[in-house]
Design a protein around this motif. Sequence first.
Motif, PDB file in Angstrom:
ATOM      1  N   ALA A  10       0.833  -1.206   0.000  1.00 23.55           N
ATOM      2  CA  ALA A  10       0.000   0.000   0.000  1.00 23.55           C
ATOM      3  C   ALA A  10       0.869   1.257   0.000  1.00 23.55           C
ATOM      4  O   ALA A  10       0.613   2.195  -0.763  1.00 23.55           O
ATOM      5  CB  ALA A  10      -0.945  -0.008   1.198  1.00 23.55           C
ATOM      6  N   ALA A  11       1.908   1.277   0.828  1.00 22.74           N
ATOM      7  CA  ALA A  11       2.799   2.441   0.875  1.00 22.74           C
ATOM      8  C   ALA A  11       3.556   2.581  -0.447  1.00 22.74           C
ATOM      9  O   ALA A  11       3.728   3.695  -0.960  1.00 22.74           O
ATOM     10  CB  ALA A  11       3.776   2.312   2.033  1.00 22.74           C
ATOM     11  N   ALA A  12       4.004   1.457  -0.993  1.00 22.82           N
ATOM     12  CA  ALA A  12       4.719   1.499  -2.267  1.00 22.82           C
ATOM     13  C   ALA A  12       3.810   1.988  -3.386  1.00 22.82           C
ATOM     14  O   ALA A  12       4.227   2.777  -4.241  1.00 22.82           O
ATOM     15  CB  ALA A  12       5.294   0.119  -2.590  1.00 22.82           C
ATOM     16  N   LEU A  13       2.562   1.526  -3.384  1.00 19.01           N
ATOM     17  CA  LEU A  13       1.606   1.991  -4.397  1.00 19.01           C
ATOM     18  C   LEU A  13       1.333   3.484  -4.253  1.00 19.01           C
ATOM     19  O   LEU A  13       1.159   4.178  -5.257  1.00 19.01           O
ATOM     20  CB  LEU A  13       0.303   1.194  -4.321  1.00 19.01           C
ATOM     21  CG  LEU A  13       0.327  -0.159  -5.008  1.00 19.01           C
ATOM     22  CD1 LEU A  13      -0.917  -0.970  -4.638  1.00 19.01           C
ATOM     23  CD2 LEU A  13       0.447  -0.015  -6.516  1.00 19.01           C
ATOM     24  N   ASP A  14       1.299   3.986  -3.026  1.00 19.28           N
ATOM     25  CA  ASP A  14       1.132   5.430  -2.823  1.00 19.28           C
ATOM     26  C   ASP A  14       2.267   6.208  -3.488  1.00 19.28           C
ATOM     27  O   ASP A  14       2.049   7.291  -4.034  1.00 19.28           O
ATOM     28  CB  ASP A  14       1.087   5.771  -1.333  1.00 19.28           C
ATOM     29  CG  ASP A  14      -0.256   5.454  -0.701  1.00 19.28           C
ATOM     30  OD1 ASP A  14      -1.236   5.194  -1.440  1.00 19.28           O
ATOM     31  OD2 ASP A  14      -0.328   5.453   0.549  1.00 19.28           O
ATOM     32  N   MET A  15       3.482   5.646  -3.435  1.00 21.27           N
ATOM     33  CA  MET A  15       4.647   6.311  -4.030  1.00 21.27           C
ATOM     34  C   MET A  15       4.502   6.447  -5.548  1.00 21.27           C
ATOM     35  O   MET A  15       5.088   7.353  -6.153  1.00 21.27           O
ATOM     36  CB  MET A  15       5.929   5.533  -3.730  1.00 21.27           C
ATOM     37  CG  MET A  15       6.357   5.538  -2.278  1.00 21.27           C
ATOM     38  SD  MET A  15       7.153   7.063  -1.758  1.00 21.27           S
ATOM     39  CE  MET A  15       8.619   7.044  -2.766  1.00 21.27           C
ATOM     40  N   VAL A  16       3.748   5.535  -6.166  1.00 19.21           N
ATOM     41  CA  VAL A  16       3.605   5.539  -7.629  1.00 19.21           C
ATOM     42  C   VAL A  16       2.181   5.858  -8.054  1.00 19.21           C
ATOM     43  O   VAL A  16       1.734   5.463  -9.134  1.00 19.21           O
ATOM     44  CB  VAL A  16       4.081   4.200  -8.243  1.00 19.21           C
ATOM     45  CG1 VAL A  16       5.570   4.015  -8.028  1.00 19.21           C
ATOM     46  CG2 VAL A  16       3.299   3.019  -7.693  1.00 19.21           C
ATOM     47  N   ALA A  17       1.477   6.572  -7.200  1.00 19.56           N
ATOM     48  CA  ALA A  17       0.110   7.017  -7.498  1.00 19.56           C
ATOM     49  C   ALA A  17      -0.810   5.864  -7.897  1.00 19.56           C
ATOM     50  O   ALA A  17      -1.651   5.994  -8.785  1.00 19.56           O
ATOM     51  CB  ALA A  17       0.123   8.097  -8.578  1.00 19.56           C
ATOM     52  N   GLY A  18      -0.627   4.712  -7.245  1.00 18.57           N
ATOM     53  CA  GLY A  18      -1.522   3.582  -7.473  1.00 18.57           C
ATOM     54  C   GLY A  18      -1.260   2.789  -8.740  1.00 18.57           C
ATOM     55  O   GLY A  18      -2.031   1.891  -9.080  1.00 18.57           O
TER      56      GLY A  18
END
Length: 123
Positions: A10-18
Amino acid sequence: MTGLSEYSRAAALDMVAGDAALLTELLGVFLADVPARLHVLESAAAAEDLATVLHEAHAIKGACGTIAAAGNMQRMQALEHAARNNNGAAVAELWIESLEQMRWLLQDLHLDYEALRQGHTAA
């Protein structure tokens, strides 16, 4: 995932705008690059080659930042700082914990990378 590392999809996806495809690509690059860097870093730490420790810790720190692995990034930053200050004792101490944490991270990333490649979207 094993849950031993601090990695969070979830945090990693936040870094790449989903963008799951971008995250999958970033994880692939991380997994292709970082294990070799860890090997060099481990050898350098054992040999007290602080210049190489500094270089590799800096590179791994940046890679951890791209996947939101904040705890690992902070450990690499501390290792980098110790090497920059020619503190071999601190490098030796920090390296032990950093290596264990990086191994856990790599294990979790391998699992998540494969899940993402197979289209599993659950975090």
